[in-house]
Scaffold this motif. Structure first.
Motif, PDB file in Angstrom:
ATOM      1  N   ILE A  32      -8.411   5.007  -4.466  1.00  0.00           N
ATOM      2  CA  ILE A  32      -8.982   4.810  -3.135  1.00  0.00           C
ATOM      3  C   ILE A  32     -10.115   5.807  -2.909  1.00  0.00           C
ATOM      4  O   ILE A  32      -9.930   7.016  -3.068  1.00  0.00           O
ATOM      5  CB  ILE A  32      -7.901   5.009  -2.050  1.00  0.00           C
ATOM      6  N   PRO A  33     -11.322   5.327  -2.561  1.00  0.00           N
ATOM      7  CA  PRO A  33     -12.435   6.261  -2.320  1.00  0.00           C
ATOM      8  C   PRO A  33     -12.189   7.078  -1.054  1.00  0.00           C
ATOM      9  O   PRO A  33     -11.597   6.608  -0.087  1.00  0.00           O
ATOM     10  CB  PRO A  33     -13.639   5.323  -2.149  1.00  0.00           C
ATOM     11  N   ASP A  34     -12.641   8.322  -1.092  1.00  0.00           N
ATOM     12  CA  ASP A  34     -12.548   9.220   0.075  1.00  0.00           C
ATOM     13  C   ASP A  34     -11.103   9.406   0.548  1.00  0.00           C
ATOM     14  O   ASP A  34     -10.848   9.574   1.752  1.00  0.00           O
ATOM     15  CB  ASP A  34     -13.403   8.687   1.238  1.00  0.00           C
ATOM     16  N   THR A  74      -5.015  -9.651   2.329  1.00  0.00           N
ATOM     17  CA  THR A  74      -5.999  -8.626   2.025  1.00  0.00           C
ATOM     18  C   THR A  74      -5.313  -7.420   1.401  1.00  0.00           C
ATOM     19  O   THR A  74      -4.153  -7.125   1.686  1.00  0.00           O
ATOM     20  CB  THR A  74      -6.740  -8.153   3.299  1.00  0.00           C
ATOM     21  N   ALA A  75      -6.053  -6.739   0.526  1.00  0.00           N
ATOM     22  CA  ALA A  75      -5.568  -5.495  -0.062  1.00  0.00           C
ATOM     23  C   ALA A  75      -5.915  -4.339   0.868  1.00  0.00           C
ATOM     24  O   ALA A  75      -7.029  -4.263   1.381  1.00  0.00           O
ATOM     25  CB  ALA A  75      -6.204  -5.280  -1.433  1.00  0.00           C
ATOM     26  N   ASN A  76      -4.945  -3.470   1.099  1.00  0.00           N
ATOM     27  CA  ASN A  76      -5.192  -2.303   1.941  1.00  0.00           C
ATOM     28  C   ASN A  76      -6.179  -1.374   1.230  1.00  0.00           C
ATOM     29  O   ASN A  76      -5.899  -0.885   0.135  1.00  0.00           O
ATOM     30  CB  ASN A  76      -3.878  -1.572   2.207  1.00  0.00           C
ATOM     31  N   GLU A  77      -7.324  -1.150   1.836  1.00  0.00           N
ATOM     32  CA  GLU A  77      -8.383  -0.377   1.199  1.00  0.00           C
ATOM     33  C   GLU A  77      -8.382   1.089   1.599  1.00  0.00           C
ATOM     34  O   GLU A  77      -9.248   1.856   1.168  1.00  0.00           O
ATOM     35  CB  GLU A  77      -9.741  -0.995   1.537  1.00  0.00           C
ATOM     36  N   SER A 110      -1.781  -7.524   5.255  1.00  0.00           N
ATOM     37  CA  SER A 110      -2.307  -6.465   4.397  1.00  0.00           C
ATOM     38  C   SER A 110      -1.176  -5.810   3.608  1.00  0.00           C
ATOM     39  O   SER A 110      -0.097  -5.527   4.137  1.00  0.00           O
ATOM     40  CB  SER A 110      -3.016  -5.417   5.255  1.00  0.00           C
ATOM     41  N   LEU A 111      -1.453  -5.567   2.307  1.00  0.00           N
ATOM     42  CA  LEU A 111      -0.507  -4.900   1.411  1.00  0.00           C
ATOM     43  C   LEU A 111      -1.264  -3.942   0.509  1.00  0.00           C
ATOM     44  O   LEU A 111      -2.456  -4.109   0.268  1.00  0.00           O
ATOM     45  CB  LEU A 111       0.219  -5.914   0.527  1.00  0.00           C
ATOM     46  N   ALA A 112      -0.551  -2.943  -0.002  1.00  0.00           N
ATOM     47  CA  ALA A 112      -1.159  -2.049  -0.991  1.00  0.00           C
ATOM     48  C   ALA A 112      -1.442  -2.839  -2.259  1.00  0.00           C
ATOM     49  O   ALA A 112      -0.644  -3.687  -2.676  1.00  0.00           O
ATOM     50  CB  ALA A 112      -0.223  -0.888  -1.291  1.00  0.00           C
ATOM     51  N   PRO A 113      -2.580  -2.608  -2.909  1.00  0.00           N
ATOM     52  CA  PRO A 113      -2.900  -3.331  -4.151  1.00  0.00           C
ATOM     53  C   PRO A 113      -2.003  -2.876  -5.287  1.00  0.00           C
ATOM     54  O   PRO A 113      -1.379  -1.819  -5.244  1.00  0.00           O
ATOM     55  CB  PRO A 113      -4.359  -2.958  -4.402  1.00  0.00           C
ATOM     56  N   LEU A 114      -1.950  -3.697  -6.343  1.00  0.00           N
ATOM     57  CA  LEU A 114      -1.079  -3.420  -7.488  1.00  0.00           C
ATOM     58  C   LEU A 114      -1.766  -3.836  -8.776  1.00  0.00           C
ATOM     59  O   LEU A 114      -2.325  -4.930  -8.869  1.00  0.00           O
ATOM     60  CB  LEU A 114       0.237  -4.184  -7.327  1.00  0.00           C
TER      61      LEU A 114
END
Length: 521
Positions: free
Chosen positions: A288-290, A350-353, A375-379
């Motif tokens: 995850i950026p930042d 959507t993926a949680n960014e 929304s979900l965390a990506p995997l």
């Protein structure tokens, strides 16, 4: 003559056989044969006392074979069936003390449930050995001694040597500290396994396994005391087997009580913050950026972890401090909905960014958007990550009897897996998850393998966040029933609508052309 008094354990129902000679009552061939107490309406609660410390009989001789002789004792009344060859004494013990002991044992088990090293529940064991049997190293007693894991035992000795040498302390000092903890650790394992292991085997096992884990954790760090100072030969073993070792030490049955590991870390410290930070985002290839710098929570702010799997699961799941609003009651609720059905009513996946923590899942309406998103965390899915997810879910099943009565974090992995599995029925659905960036990366599982994995987990218990998400979907459908119906109609008939629009545009174009020609004429 009275027989010699003998102690009887309170929980033993027994038939005690005696032999006697005329005119003399003597104990011979003392044996005890267990009998089974069965509850019934005619139980004589007054006839016996559980704590029978001795047998005392009066010297009243029988008058004939088979004559029954009632013997009155100070604390209980016993019934004797005597004949010239044998005397049988039947002891009816009050069973309430057995129930009390069972209740105490059960409470002790519940109190230590979170800290125990559990065995796999049937739903997880049925998934197969890929998720339940270590491939390279055994940690703890459950898989110790398997033939294919024996080569790693020599490496444990090497790891212990380096822990001792790098600590600057004596082996006796380190070993005694580990033993002082490990003596109590035995009760955290399944008694059916550890009761057959002597201290001469169990205590060294705890010591060597803890040293192995400490040296492996050091390979995941680069600060002082980590990789730069590690023995090259030991490091090469860890590097060559990194994926397999990581998968093994994250298995539910392949764990060591965390206090035992901490005992070694007192002498050979591990930069724990750096270690946890290096592995907590292990479910994703892309970072995850930042993202905010990782901070290890003070041990006084939460319960100590039971083992390494429990420690990492805590940070992979994360915590949700936001108080979720209450939802209006609905007449009915569906506990399953497909990705296509979500798309029909205007809920996009959507993926949680902003975070990789699994606890952050659910339906919400973004500002400026007409519809909502799930929304979900990506995997990034491969065998190692699949195994980690399965074993974290197994830990939740074993340590939380009721998901609905516990915090959402207690069942977050089960909720996450159930939501992903709910969305896929075909390989095309898996491809849609990739298109939505919920599944990341080109490597790892193929669409077919991902489909098989996610659909195999639908037997998990319903996690509280999964239930909450289903309620959010139902609430959305009820509150926005008109717009959802319109969206569903448009979604289902999109091709027809587009054809009509195209045809209408063509007709309008033709009419416009004819009109312009008429004006010119």
């Amino acid at each position: 003559m009275e027989p010699e008094a003998a102690w009887l354990p309170w929980d033993s129902q027994a038939l005690v056989h005696w032999s006697m000679e005329p005119g003399n009552l003597e104990m011979a061939n003392w044996t005890m044969e267990p009998t089974v107490w069965a509850p019934g309406p005619s139980m004589e609660s007054e006839s016996t006392e559980v704590f029978v410390s001795c047998l005392q009989t009066s010297s009243v001789p029988p008058t004939s074979t088979g004559e029954k002789l009632m013997v009155d004792q100070s604390s209980a009344q016993q019934e004797l069936e005597l004949d010239f060859d044998n005397i049988v004494i039947k002891i009816h013990s009050d069973p309430i003390h057995m129930f009390e002991k069972a209740a105490r044992d059960f409470k002790d088990g519940v109190d230590t449930m979170r800290m125990k090293i559990h065995r796999y529940p049937a739903t997880i064991r049925s998934l197969g050995e890929l998720y339940t049997i270590p491939t390279t190293v055994a940690i703890g007693p459950y898989h110790h001694g398997r033939d294919h894991l024996k080569p790693a035992e020599k490496v444990k000795h090497v790891a212990a040597y380096h822990c001792i040498r790098e600590s600057g302390c004596s082996i006796q000092e380190i070993y005694d500290t580990v033993v002082s903890i490990a003596n109590d650790a035995r009760r955290l394992y399944d008694s059916n396994i550890v009761d057959g292991i002597s201290d001469d085997d169990f205590l060294p096992m705890m010591f060597y396994d803890a040293c192995f884990l400490v040296q492996y954790m050091l390979t995941c760090t680069t600060s002082t005391g980590g990789l730069p100072q590690m023995d090259p030969a030991l490091r090469s073993f860890f590097d060559a087997n990194d994926d397999n070792i990581y998968r093994d030490i994250m298995q539910l049955e392949n764990q060591l009580p965390w206090r035992v590991v901490e005992a070694v870390m007192r002498f050979r410290p591990v930069p724990l913050t750096e270690f946890v930070a290096s592995v907590r985002g292990c479910l994703q290839d892309r970072k995850i950026p930042d993202e905010k710098p990782f901070v290890l929570i003070d041990g006084n702010s939460y319960d100590p972890p039971p083992h390494l799997l429990g420690l990492l699961r805590y940070y992979i799941v994360g915590r949700s401090d936001a108080k979720l609003p209450s939802l209006p009651e609905t007449e009915a609720i569906s506990f399953s909905v497909s990705a296509m059905e979500l798309a029909e009513i205007g809920i996009t996946l959507t993926a949680n960014e902003t975070t990789t923590e699994l606890i952050h899942m659910g339906v919400k309406k973004k500002k400026g958007h007409l519809f909502a998103e799930l929304s979900l965390a990506p995997l990034s899915l491969d065998d190692t990550r699949a195994s980690l997810l399965v074993n974290m879910a197994a830990l939740e099943l074993c340590t939380t009897p009721s998901f609905q009565d516990a915090d959402d974090e207690a069942s977050a992995v089960c909720s996450y897996l159930l939501l992903l599995g709910m969305m896929v029925d075909r390989e095309e659905d898996v491809h849609e998850l990739r298109r939505r960036r919920l599944l990341q990366g080109g490597g790892g599982h193929t669409n077919k393998a991902a489909l098989e994995f996610l659909t195999s987990l639908q037997g998990l218990r319903l996690g509280s966040r999964y239930v909450r998400t289903m309620e959010e979907i139902e609430s959305y459908k009820v509150r926005r029933w008109m717009s959802t119906k319109v969206h569903a109609f448009v979604y289902k008939n999109m091709k027809t609508i587009m054809t009509i629009v195209s045809s209408t545009a063509a007709v309008v174009g033709i009419l416009g052309t004819l009109k312009s020609l008429k004006v010119i004429h």
